[in-house]
Design a protein around this motif. Structure first.
Motif, PDB file in Angstrom:
ATOM      1  N   ARG A 187     -12.815  -6.627 -10.652  1.00 17.96           N
ATOM      2  CA  ARG A 187     -11.570  -6.391 -11.393  1.00 17.96           C
ATOM      3  C   ARG A 187     -11.378  -4.881 -11.556  1.00 17.96           C
ATOM      4  N   TRP A 190     -10.595  -2.899 -14.772  1.00 16.06           N
ATOM      5  CA  TRP A 190     -11.647  -2.688 -15.769  1.00 16.06           C
ATOM      6  C   TRP A 190     -12.792  -1.814 -15.239  1.00 16.06           C
ATOM      7  N   GLY A 259      -4.261   4.673 -12.275  1.00 14.82           N
ATOM      8  CA  GLY A 259      -3.895   3.286 -11.998  1.00 14.82           C
ATOM      9  C   GLY A 259      -2.641   3.189 -11.147  1.00 14.82           C
ATOM     10  N   LEU A 260      -1.678   4.038 -11.439  1.00 15.65           N
ATOM     11  CA  LEU A 260      -0.421   4.017 -10.675  1.00 15.65           C
ATOM     12  C   LEU A 260      -0.594   4.600  -9.287  1.00 15.65           C
ATOM     13  N   TRP A 261      -1.448   5.580  -9.179  1.00 16.25           N
ATOM     14  CA  TRP A 261      -1.598   6.323  -7.925  1.00 16.25           C
ATOM     15  C   TRP A 261      -2.408   5.547  -6.897  1.00 16.25           C
ATOM     16  N   SER A 262      -3.459   4.842  -7.371  1.00 11.88           N
ATOM     17  CA  SER A 262      -4.415   4.235  -6.443  1.00 11.88           C
ATOM     18  C   SER A 262      -3.861   2.984  -5.792  1.00 11.88           C
ATOM     19  N   ASN A 263      -4.375   2.698  -4.616  1.00  9.45           N
ATOM     20  CA  ASN A 263      -3.939   1.517  -3.880  1.00  9.45           C
ATOM     21  C   ASN A 263      -4.889   0.345  -4.019  1.00  9.45           C
ATOM     22  N   ASP A 265      -6.735  -2.897  -4.579  1.00 13.80           N
ATOM     23  CA  ASP A 265      -6.178  -4.191  -4.939  1.00 13.80           C
ATOM     24  C   ASP A 265      -6.614  -4.562  -6.364  1.00 13.80           C
ATOM     25  N   GLY A 266      -5.669  -4.867  -7.196  1.00 14.61           N
ATOM     26  CA  GLY A 266      -5.963  -5.186  -8.601  1.00 14.61           C
ATOM     27  C   GLY A 266      -5.332  -4.174  -9.537  1.00 14.61           C
ATOM     28  N   LEU A 267      -5.102  -2.968  -9.019  1.00 13.50           N
ATOM     29  CA  LEU A 267      -4.511  -1.924  -9.863  1.00 13.50           C
ATOM     30  C   LEU A 267      -2.993  -2.010  -9.911  1.00 13.50           C
ATOM     31  N   GLN A 268      -2.419  -2.972  -9.157  1.00 11.07           N
ATOM     32  CA  GLN A 268      -0.961  -3.129  -9.206  1.00 11.07           C
ATOM     33  C   GLN A 268      -0.487  -3.439 -10.619  1.00 11.07           C
ATOM     34  N   ASP A 271       1.592  -0.979 -12.704  1.00  8.57           N
ATOM     35  CA  ASP A 271       3.056  -0.922 -12.576  1.00  8.57           C
ATOM     36  C   ASP A 271       3.706  -1.754 -13.668  1.00  8.57           C
ATOM     37  N   LEU A 324      -3.642 -10.048 -12.590  1.00 13.97           N
ATOM     38  CA  LEU A 324      -3.521 -10.271 -11.151  1.00 13.97           C
ATOM     39  C   LEU A 324      -4.448 -11.401 -10.742  1.00 13.97           C
ATOM     40  N   PRO A 333       1.320  -9.935  -4.449  1.00 11.38           N
ATOM     41  CA  PRO A 333       0.669  -9.463  -5.684  1.00 11.38           C
ATOM     42  C   PRO A 333       1.511  -9.776  -6.916  1.00 11.38           C
TER      43      PRO A 333
ATOM     44  N   THR B 246      -8.123  -9.254   1.635  1.00 12.97           N
ATOM     45  CA  THR B 246      -7.559  -8.849   0.360  1.00 12.97           C
ATOM     46  C   THR B 246      -6.058  -9.091   0.391  1.00 12.97           C
ATOM     47  N   ARG B 247      -5.438  -8.893  -0.751  1.00 10.96           N
ATOM     48  CA  ARG B 247      -3.975  -8.993  -0.757  1.00 10.96           C
ATOM     49  C   ARG B 247      -3.385  -7.768  -0.070  1.00 10.96           C
ATOM     50  N   LYS B 250       0.128  -2.517  -2.714  1.00  7.00           N
ATOM     51  CA  LYS B 250       1.498  -2.365  -3.208  1.00  7.00           C
ATOM     52  C   LYS B 250       2.370  -1.502  -2.304  1.00  7.00           C
TER      53      LYS B 250
END
Lengths: 374, 252
Positions: A187, A190, A259-263, A265-268, A271, A324, A333, B246-247, B250
């Motif tokens: 996750r 976290w 959190g906004l910058w990184s890609n 998966d899970g950090l969406q 937004d 998510l 997502p 993975t998904r 974004k």
């Protein structure tokens, strides 16, 4: 140096409000839980497993850690100017921990089984296990410390050792609570080795907020405070609190931007968090409180703003980490819909009621404004 | 001692859900709580989206994060490699559900997926969550087998009540072998296109070991380090079957 508690009408009002909150929240929560079990919660296996009751627990357990930190400024680190609020903070750290435990106990499937299953089968690899151990040990040490200072023993060797041990266990407990989330590599919202530090930092903020709020409620305003308390509340306390809060606001800002910058998966979910008005309410509350503290004005209002802001922060953290779907076939997502149920909100009311009722009761009966004679 | 594992051939799987239904009947599961599920999803965008599916039981990981986080050791791993829950020790903290990367654990005290609430129609005796009109004879809380009690977490057991009775030294539990068919997990036994295989991963001569070796079996979300004991065969993805890593992120 002695500070007698004046006992404003606010204490009596909080006592009654807390009692009313306890009766209402316990009544509704027990009725719903007895009739429907945990289906009274809006949590689910395919979504948010830890709901608002866990948010309550995290909020109050960390507040307990923060209050112990505030108390330690005088009792462990020797800054005598902070003595007038030390006893109050020790008492409140116990009460807030009980408030957190109460919410968590009603969230567990088998809270009484925990009493024997954890000690007899302790999983040493589980952060949750260590968190429980440290908070339980603190509860004992905190009670012992309070009994010592209540009997006037502020500075004997034993009293100081108990205080130091209580501080260390609280820090370890808060850190372990952070690790319970931070170790979850699956996750990303976290995950991180600095989460324990983030928890302790924010714990200090909520602990400080509760300390300021109940001190203001006790005396009914800075002009009515005894001189030692007034000096503290108009001097180093709001400045230290402001510095801590300012630092924390920066950390929250950096967490958000990362959190906004990184890609990953899970950090969406960041937004969605930033798109929510609650995030901006949190920001407004914390930044507003920061400026009030800097000006040493409306301290009680600033404290309430910090408490409100960090409750939103805990909610965003605990719930946001689960929004998510981990692996539910939802390749888009998308976010899981979660809104706490009435029963869950009743547990929030219960926790706040325990905290404030417990504090007011202590204020009435235990002379929480006492300080060392010298 | 065997190390039980499963191989699922995605090139054979038709997404018929027979495995899910068999599991549901064998383990007294309700809608929304299936130990074994087939996930449907779409890939691509209009005008050429593709419907895909993905069968997903518990992965019975070699390094199960659900086990490591359980504060009471209610989740444990047997000597034959199966991850189980002792319902008598579970306190219902749900940390295992948080820590499982695959979302294959279930807490039953939740709002029902469909109405009427079947648990209310068939009310359970004592602590049991419900009383299914058809149920298997087994109720083994120490291994998390049977009707799920209230207040605890449950999961796929690889049909432990069956596989644990298999003759020692068995390399493969093959449903086509009349002598072994009763020991075969329900989802494997019922799979019409024979897309599932179950056997001893430690035995280099077992069919599962050979399939993993010959057809380059892959594991789901391997980067988590949990090391699943469920392997997927994709045929290199040539037929459109693949283990999704993975998904889409974004920015996709």
């Amino acid at each position: 140096m002695a500070t007698q508690t004046q006992g404003s009408g606010a204490v009596s009002a909080v006592l009654m409000a807390g009692l009313a909150g306890l009766v209402v929240s316990l009544g509704i929560a027990f009725f719903n839980l007895m009739s429907g079990g945990h289906s009274a919660f809006n949590t689910g296996s395919d979504g948010v497993s830890w709901g608002l009751p866990v948010v309550n627990y995290v909020f109050f357990a960390l507040t307990s850690t923060g209050l112990t930190l505030v108390a330690s400024v005088a009792m462990t680190f020797g800054n005598k100017a902070w003595y007038p609020i030390a006893k109050r903070c020790v008492w409140l750290s116990l009460v807030t921990l009980v408030a957190g435990f109460a919410s968590l106990a009603l969230e567990l499937g088998h809270p009484f089984r925990m009493l024997w299953a954890v000690p007899l089968n302790a999983q040493l690899l589980s952060p949750l296990n260590w968190m429980g151990i440290f908070y339980s040990v603190f509860l004992v040490l905190g009670i012992l410390k309070f009994m010592r200072i209540h009997s006037g023993d502020w500075s004997s060797g034993t009293s100081k050792q108990i205080g130091l041990a209580a501080l260390v266990t609280e820090l370890l407990a808060g850190g372990m609570l952070g690790m319970a989330f931070g170790a979850m590599a699956m996750r990303p919202m976290w995950y991180g080795n600095l989460v324990p530090l983030y928890f302790i930092l924010t714990a200090a903020c909520t602990g400080g907020a509760f300390a300021v709020l109940v001190t203001c409620l006790t005396y009914g305003g800075t002009d009515k405070m005894p001189e030692p308390v007034r000096r503290l509340m108009q001097g180093s306390l709001p400045m230290a609190f402001a510095a801590l809060l300012g630092l924390t606001i920066l950390v929250i800002g950096y967490r958000t931007v990362i959190g906004l910058w990184s890609n990953a998966d899970g950090l969406q979910v960041w937004d969605a968090i930033v798109a929510s008005p609650w995030y901006w309410i949190e920001a407004a509350l914390l930044i507003g409180a920061f400026f009030l503290l800097l000006q040493r004005k409306a301290l009680a209002v600033a404290a309430v703003m910090v408490i409100g802001g960090f409750f939103i922060d805990r909610y965003d953290f605990v719930i946001g980490g689960q929004l998510l779907p981990l692996f539910k076939g939802s390749w888009v997502p998308d976010l899981i819909a979660y809104t706490p149920s009435t029963t869950e909100w009743m547990l929030t009311l219960l926790a706040f009621s325990i905290a404030f009722f417990g504090w007011a009761l202590g204020e009435k009966m235990l002379n929480l404004g006492a300080a060392p004679q010298d | 001692m065997a190390k039980w594992g499963m191989v699922i051939d995605l090139e054979k799987c038709t997404g018929c859900q027979a495995c899910s239904t068999a599991c549901q009947m064998e383990n007294n599961r309700l809608p929304g709580e299936n130990y074994q599920d087939v996930l449907y999803y779409t890939e691509g965008r209009q005008p050429t989206p593709t419907l895909k599916w993905f069968p997903r039981p518990c992965m019975h990981c070699e390094e199960p994060s659900c086990m490591h986080v359980c504060p009471t050791k209610a989740t444990y791993k047997t000597e034959d490699g199966v991850v189980l829950i002792d319902w008598d020790k579970c306190i219902g903290c749900k940390y295992c559900m948080i820590a499982c990367p695959y979302g294959v654990r279930f807490y039953t005290d939740e709002k029902p997926l469909i109405e009427p609430n079947i648990k209310q129609v068939f009310k359970g005796d004592g602590d049991l969550s419900w009383n299914p009109p058809y149920k298997g004879p087994q109720q083994d809380p120490k291994h998390g087998v049977g009707i799920q009690p209230n207040g605890v977490v449950s999961k796929c057991t690889f049909c432990y009540h069956k596989i644990s009775k298999a003759p020692k030294g068995t390399a493969d539990l093959d449903e086509s072998n009349p002598e072994l068919v009763e020991y075969v997990p329900a989802c494997v036994r019922t799979c019409a296109p024979k897309a599932r295989y179950f056997g001893d991963l430690d035995n280099p001569n077992s069919q599962v070991s050979r399939l993993i070796s010959d057809k380059q079996g892959t594991r789901l979300l391997d980067h988590t380090g949990n090391k699943p004991q469920v392997y997927y065969l994709t045929g290199g993805g040539a037929a459109g079957s693949a283990v999704p890593g993975t998904r889409s992120n974004k920015k996709a």
